[in-house]
Design a protein around this motif. Structure first.
Motif, PDB file in Angstrom:
ATOM      1  N   PHE A  14      29.179  47.049  38.032  1.00  0.00           N
ATOM      2  CA  PHE A  14      29.472  45.576  38.742  1.00  0.00           C
ATOM      3  C   PHE A  14      28.504  44.734  38.155  1.00  0.00           C
ATOM      4  O   PHE A  14      28.202  43.718  38.690  1.00  0.00           O
ATOM      5  CB  PHE A  14      28.990  45.934  40.127  1.00  0.00           C
ATOM      6  CG  PHE A  14      30.026  46.115  41.162  1.00  0.00           C
ATOM      7  CD1 PHE A  14      31.259  45.257  41.301  1.00  0.00           C
ATOM      8  CD2 PHE A  14      30.517  47.278  41.556  1.00  0.00           C
ATOM      9  CE1 PHE A  14      32.353  45.529  42.080  1.00  0.00           C
ATOM     10  CE2 PHE A  14      31.306  47.824  42.244  1.00  0.00           C
ATOM     11  CZ  PHE A  14      32.564  46.744  42.667  1.00  0.00           C
ATOM     12  N   ASN A  22      36.142  42.810  36.877  1.00  0.00           N
ATOM     13  CA  ASN A  22      36.134  43.536  38.280  1.00  0.00           C
ATOM     14  C   ASN A  22      36.944  42.591  39.185  1.00  0.00           C
ATOM     15  O   ASN A  22      37.496  43.177  40.492  1.00  0.00           O
ATOM     16  CB  ASN A  22      34.698  43.692  38.728  1.00  0.00           C
ATOM     17  CG  ASN A  22      34.080  44.866  38.008  1.00  0.00           C
ATOM     18  OD1 ASN A  22      34.759  45.847  37.577  1.00  0.00           O
ATOM     19  ND2 ASN A  22      32.768  44.705  37.760  1.00  0.00           N
ATOM     20  N   THR A 136      34.433  49.145  33.901  1.00  0.00           N
ATOM     21  CA  THR A 136      35.040  48.390  34.961  1.00  0.00           C
ATOM     22  C   THR A 136      35.527  49.447  36.132  1.00  0.00           C
ATOM     23  O   THR A 136      36.026  50.536  36.033  1.00  0.00           O
ATOM     24  CB  THR A 136      35.563  47.378  34.893  1.00  0.00           C
ATOM     25  OG1 THR A 136      36.906  47.653  34.640  1.00  0.00           O
ATOM     26  CG2 THR A 136      35.219  46.381  33.486  1.00  0.00           C
ATOM     27  N   THR A 138      38.158  47.971  37.604  1.00  0.00           N
ATOM     28  CA  THR A 138      39.593  47.658  37.571  1.00  0.00           C
ATOM     29  C   THR A 138      40.421  48.697  36.781  1.00  0.00           C
ATOM     30  O   THR A 138      41.478  49.022  37.573  1.00  0.00           O
ATOM     31  CB  THR A 138      39.633  46.433  36.729  1.00  0.00           C
ATOM     32  OG1 THR A 138      38.953  45.426  37.547  1.00  0.00           O
ATOM     33  CG2 THR A 138      40.998  45.851  36.834  1.00  0.00           C
TER      34      THR A 138
END
Length: 566
Positions: A14, A22, A136, A138
């Protein structure tokens, strides 16, 4: 060097540099929740209705196991009615039956629970692999979503068929091969290979991928893997030959009769091409991301050197060195080679099984796409590390746009093509009426069931002949067996199976002509045992209903006995 992948904490993922990447996880998370809600509603809200024409066959096999019956026993040859002809392995039904001893629920719902768990496990394992080789949150979240999409088949993600369970085993095989520190890795891979053999034909892909991985990259483990596969298979072969003597006749010899479902010649080529184009249209940006990464890796030679040596048994046949991991993109090169290798194996296999006209795009989704999805997501997530060449800044910006397209365009296309089919009120009413007709006939006597209605038969403990794959049995196939001494020695029970089924079909015809059934269901020109001329002697068509299973609709005729005096 910064930590990455497996070594990164959640807080590090993060960090400010990853903010835009993200943020892409939010729509992914929302759509995943929406899709799972749709799947749960469709799978458990309408569990009484099949998603596929012959889906009930798996329910029958599980029911046999739960009732302590052996579907592969020679005792079935001396019964009043033939046992079911089921050509796939029984592992899915065995697992479902075992779960049934702990979860008391409707047997169809029980299958949906097992399949739904397989869907979730597939997504979790794909997310875990991508997590370990990305930067990440994602990428792994998207991998979980895409793993679910791979389970789509004929308008549903969850059914009583073994396909999703087989896909879960395939991804489990890839997952095990990515566990560098797993003790007994070749033995675990061997177990999954054998388990897949007794589930679906997917074991071919698992075996080929595992063998190539160990042979080329972990040479010392290839012998362990082969010995383990051979040992486990030999053990199962002995056990099954002694306890289930007809197993091999069903799953090996009679499986030959399913070749008619594979399109050949120009029609087969056209069918494969149409599926390839359809898949390519949905997942274009995944193919593009993987292609860019391959070009970036193989053509620009990002510090990667692949050698060749055969003298040292403790070293790979093709030792791989990454001289500058920072340039490569901070991923494990062995995982990339594994995924590309699996795509090659799956692509070769799809040249044949991709022509199966009863499996529109599902084999492409299940066998090829999981590896491509993971590879593309790991690649595009690592493009942000590019620093090497003159236009690196522009490359990183373009890669973010590619990332956005990969997510949003793919979700947009799959949401309209890989849809969760839900019955309309009119379609559900048709099914309810069909079940009412079948219920009314229960006290009157026997019913002849078409496969699409066999859920009703098994829930009510009634016999149904037309389930599984009984129509692989034919006079021509029987003559082929009788004309081959080799087949007779290898599959001695196949002849008895042929004779029993062909004789029983004559019994069905006579029973129809004599009015022996209280109700006969029929679909014109489908699984023909008797003709409408045979039916019209004692029966009259009382109702025709359009019954939808997944993306197919069947016009089912209900024939009842004529009134006396007619």
């Amino acid at each position: 060097m910064e930590r990455y992948g497996y070594f990164m904490t959640l807080k590090e993922r993060f960090r400010k540099e990853n903010l835009l990447y993200n943020l892409l996880s939010l729509p992914v998370l929302l759509y995943t929740v929406y899709l799972l809600a749709m799947i749960i509603n469709a799978s458990f809200g309408g569990a009484s209705y099949p998603n596929e024409y012959r889906e009930a066959a798996n329910v029958q096999l599980t029911q046999w196991f739960m009732n302590g019956k052996n579907p592969y026993s020679t005792a079935n040859l001396s019964g009043e009615v033939p046992g079911m002809i089921y050509l796939y392995g029984p592992f899915y039904s065995v697992v479902t039956a075992l779960l049934g001893f702990f979860i008391r629920t409707d047997i169809v719902v029980l299958h949906h629970i097992v399949t739904f768990l397989a869907v979730l496990l597939t997504g979790i394992m794909m997310a875990k692999i991508v997590w370990e080789h990305s930067l990440t949150i994602t990428a792994p979240l998207t991998a979980f979503l895409f793993g679910i999409l791979c389970h789509w088949r004929w308008g549903s993600y969850v059914s009583a068929a073994p396909d999703s369970f087989g896909l879960m085993l395939l991804v489990l095989g890839l997952f095990i091969l990515t566990r560098e520190k797993l003790r007994g890795q070749p033995y675990a891979a061997a177990f999954v290979t054998v388990a897949a053999f007794f589930t679906k034909q997917y074991f071919v892909m698992i075996f080929a991928t595992s063998f190539a991985f160990f042979f080329f990259l972990k040479k010392k483990d290839v012998v362990k893997y082969l010995i383990a596969v051979a040992g486990m298979f030999a053990f199962m072969a002995v056990v099954l030959t002694l306890t289930c003597p007809m197993f091999w006749s069903y799953t090996i010899y009679l499986m030959k009769g399913t070749g008619s479902g594979v399109s050949k010649g120009k029609s087969g080529t056209s069918y494969s091409q149409s599926q390839t184009m359809y898949i390519g249209g949905m997942f274009f940006f995944l193919f593009l991301a993987a292609a860019v990464d391959f070009f970036r890796t193989a053509v620009w030679k990002r510090g990667i050197r692949i050698g060749l040596q055969w003298k040292d048994g403790d070293k790979p046949l093709f030792p791989v060195k990454v001289s500058n991991p920072e340039e490569y993109g901070r991923r494990d090169i062995l995982v990339d080679i594994l995924l590309w290798g699996h795509m090659a194996v799956a692509g070769i296999c799809l040249l044949y099984i991709g022509r199966n006209n009863g499996a529109w795009i599902s084999y492409y989704l299940q066998l090829f796409m999981p590896a491509l999805m993971m590879e593309a997501l790991m690649a595009v997530d690592n493009f942000q590390t590019e620093r090497r060449f003159r236009f690196a800044t522009w490359f990183r910006s373009a890669s973010f746009v590619l990332y956005c397209c990969l997510i949003f365009v793919t979700i947009s296309k799959t949401s309209t093509r890989l849809v969760v089919d839900v019955l309309s009120a009119e379609e559900e009413a048709a099914w309810e009426e069909a079940y009412e007709i079948l219920d009314d006939a229960l006290p009157e006597g026997d019913t002849y069931y078409m496969p699409v209605l066999c859920f009703h038969a098994f829930v009510n403990d009634r016999y149904a002949y037309n389930t599984g794959q009984p129509f692989v049995v034919s006079e021509h196939f029987y003559d082929e067996w009788k004309g081959s001494e080799t087949y007779q020695k290898l599959f001695p029970y196949a002849g008895d199976i042929f004779a029993q089924n062909l004789a029983f079909r004559e019994t069905i015809i006579e029973k129809v002509r004599n009015g022996g059934y209280a109700l006969v269901t029929n679909i014109k020109e489908t699984d023909v045992v008797f003709t409408e001329e045979d039916l019209s002697v004692r029966y009259e068509k009382s109702r025709t209903l359009s019954l939808r299973t997944g993306r197919q609709t069947w016009e089912v005729d209900f024939w009842t006995l004529k009134q006396k005096g007619m």
